[in-house]
Design an enzyme around this catalytic site. Structure first.
Site, PDB file in Angstrom:
ATOM      1  N   THR A 291       0.692  -1.250  -0.262  1.00  0.00           N
ATOM      2  CA  THR A 291       0.026   0.581  -0.108  1.00  0.00           C
ATOM      3  C   THR A 291       1.008   1.889   0.265  1.00  0.00           C
ATOM      4  O   THR A 291       0.182   2.535  -0.617  1.00  0.00           O
ATOM      5  CB  THR A 291      -0.545  -0.128   1.132  1.00  0.00           C
ATOM      6  OG1 THR A 291      -2.054  -1.045   0.929  1.00  0.00           O
ATOM      7  CG2 THR A 291      -1.742   1.651   1.473  1.00  0.00           C
TER       8      THR A 291
ATOM      9  N   THR B  29       1.793  -4.819   3.989  1.00  0.00           N
ATOM     10  CA  THR B  29       1.029  -5.474   5.378  1.00  0.00           C
ATOM     11  C   THR B  29       0.657  -6.582   6.107  1.00  0.00           C
ATOM     12  O   THR B  29       1.216  -7.306   6.822  1.00  0.00           O
ATOM     13  CB  THR B  29       0.661  -4.127   5.935  1.00  0.00           C
ATOM     14  OG1 THR B  29      -0.985  -4.174   5.539  1.00  0.00           O
ATOM     15  CG2 THR B  29       1.359  -2.709   6.529  1.00  0.00           C
ATOM     16  N   ASP B  30       0.330  -7.265   4.739  1.00  0.00           N
ATOM     17  CA  ASP B  30      -0.657  -8.426   4.672  1.00  0.00           C
ATOM     18  C   ASP B  30       0.202  -9.288   4.970  1.00  0.00           C
ATOM     19  O   ASP B  30      -0.193 -10.276   5.747  1.00  0.00           O
ATOM     20  CB  ASP B  30      -1.579  -8.711   3.343  1.00  0.00           C
ATOM     21  CG  ASP B  30      -2.830  -7.992   3.729  1.00  0.00           C
ATOM     22  OD1 ASP B  30      -3.204  -6.996   4.491  1.00  0.00           O
ATOM     23  OD2 ASP B  30      -3.515  -7.528   2.260  1.00  0.00           O
TER      24      ASP B  30
ATOM     25  N   SER C 236       1.464  -6.804  -1.122  1.00  0.00           N
ATOM     26  CA  SER C 236       1.135  -8.868  -0.334  1.00  0.00           C
ATOM     27  C   SER C 236       1.122 -10.191  -0.601  1.00  0.00           C
ATOM     28  O   SER C 236       1.550 -11.483  -0.601  1.00  0.00           O
ATOM     29  CB  SER C 236       2.087  -7.919   0.602  1.00  0.00           C
ATOM     30  OG  SER C 236       1.108  -7.998   1.481  1.00  0.00           O
TER      31      SER C 236
END
Ligand code: ASP
Length: 335
Positions: A12, A89-90, A56
């Site tokens: 992101t 971040t995932d 990600s």
């Protein structure tokens, strides 16, 4: 002046909303993001590299290993004082943990990202990047393993997990809290984190599955995975590490085929242990031959089992490495 390498790797932090589809997609280059980190030249000499721009959820174990080789190559060529890597971040915690387990260096490697895209009010990318560069430049960050820095909080890759799908302070360490903070461009650590395991590996054994236990679950998934050729299975069990009795047969079947089974808890906090002796209780599973994964969430136990299986094959060796320094009860494997 400290020399910091920043490796841009999507997420992101490098996205903006596409007006046609009204949703965030990769669009910002590393250079564009760096331009927003104003004043950083007073803190460090920064050299940027682009590895990828993917979200990600597109991360694979192969790409993680490529990113690892890319990072090692740049560290060798540039000899930096610190490295910052951007990541969606995932799956950030998985890549950061793999790096922590497999890169033996005193040099700080800091993972960062953003919870809001470049089109949103309060885009947190530039500030997270700035704080990560400051963290990577700090001599206090040396020898702490791989770090994760978002929202001014410093967590160890070994301990951190994504706890919220939208808030800026999504990355937290259950039970213990962060290692430290970044306050006014100063890096402050409140506790140490010196128990780490690092092994150099070239090839990663990726045939490791993750199963989440639910009430009334039976052995069908476990048997399926065993027959499909899994080398390891991580089970996110209930509470202290217990499963329904109907799953015991599947665990026994997997173990009888030489598959390594790790038990962790589906609880957000706390360790697994052989507290319960009933059928499917942690103690019962332990005597059958399972490995205990302490307080790791399933997705990180999976990474650790991959590393363990890249190093060892004998059940005892895999267990001894996996449980090293975890203060587990002595095994009474009877299998
Ligand atoms: N879905 C995004 C990703 O992991 C989320 C993020 O980067 O924050 O790439």
């Amino acid at each position: 002046m400290k020399k910091i390498v920043v490796i841009f790797n999507g997420g992101t932090i490098s996205m903006k909303v596409d007006p046609k589809i009204k949703a965030a997609v990769p669009s910002l280059t590393g250079e564009e993001i760096m331009h927003m980190v104003t004043g950083i030249e007073k803190h460090a000499e920064v050299k940027s590299y682009n590895f990828s721009s993917f979200p990600s959820p597109h991360m694979t174990m192969e790409k993680m290993m490529e990113l690892r080789s890319f990072t090692l190559k740049i560290m060798e060529e540039e000899n930096p004082d610190g490295v910052v890597i951007t990541h969606g971040t995932d799956t950030l915690e998985e890549t950061a943990f793999l790096f922590d387990l497999t890169i033996d260096t005193e040099i700080p490697i800091v993972f960062t990202g953003a919870m809001r895209s470049g089109s949103e009010l309060g885009y947190d990318g530039p500030s997270n990047l700035a704080q990560s560069i400051v963290t990577a430049s700090s001599k206090e960050s040396r020898g702490r393993g791989v770090l994760v820095c978002l929202n001014g909080e410093l967590n160890a890759a070994q301990e951190v997990t994504k706890t919220n799908s939208l808030s800026l302070n999504a990355f937290r360490t259950p039970s213990f809290g962060p290692l430290g903070i970044v306050d006014n461009n100063r890096v402050i650590y409140y506790r140490s984190n010196d128990v780490r395991q690092v092994e150099d590996i070239d090839v990663l054994e990726t045939a490791v599955a993750l199963v989440k236990t639910v009430a009334g679950m039976d052995s069908s998934y476990l048997k399926f995975l065993t027959d499909q050729g899994a080398k390891g299975i991580v089970i996110e069990a209930f509470g202290r590490g217990n499963v329904p009795p109907q799953m015991v047969e599947g665990i026994r079947y997997a173990l009888s085929k030489g598959i390594h089974v790790v038990i962790v808890s589906r609880c957000y906090e706390g360790r697994v242990y052989g507290s319960y002796g009933y059928e499917g209780g942690g103690k019962h599973l332990r005597t059958m031959g399972v490995i205990f994964g302490d307080s790791l969430p399933g997705q990180k136990a999976r990474i650790k089992l991959m590393v363990a299986l890249s190093l060892y094959h004998r059940a005892e060796d895999v267990r001894d490495w996996f449980e090293k320094d975890l203060y587990m009860e002595d095994s009474e494997w009877s299998n």
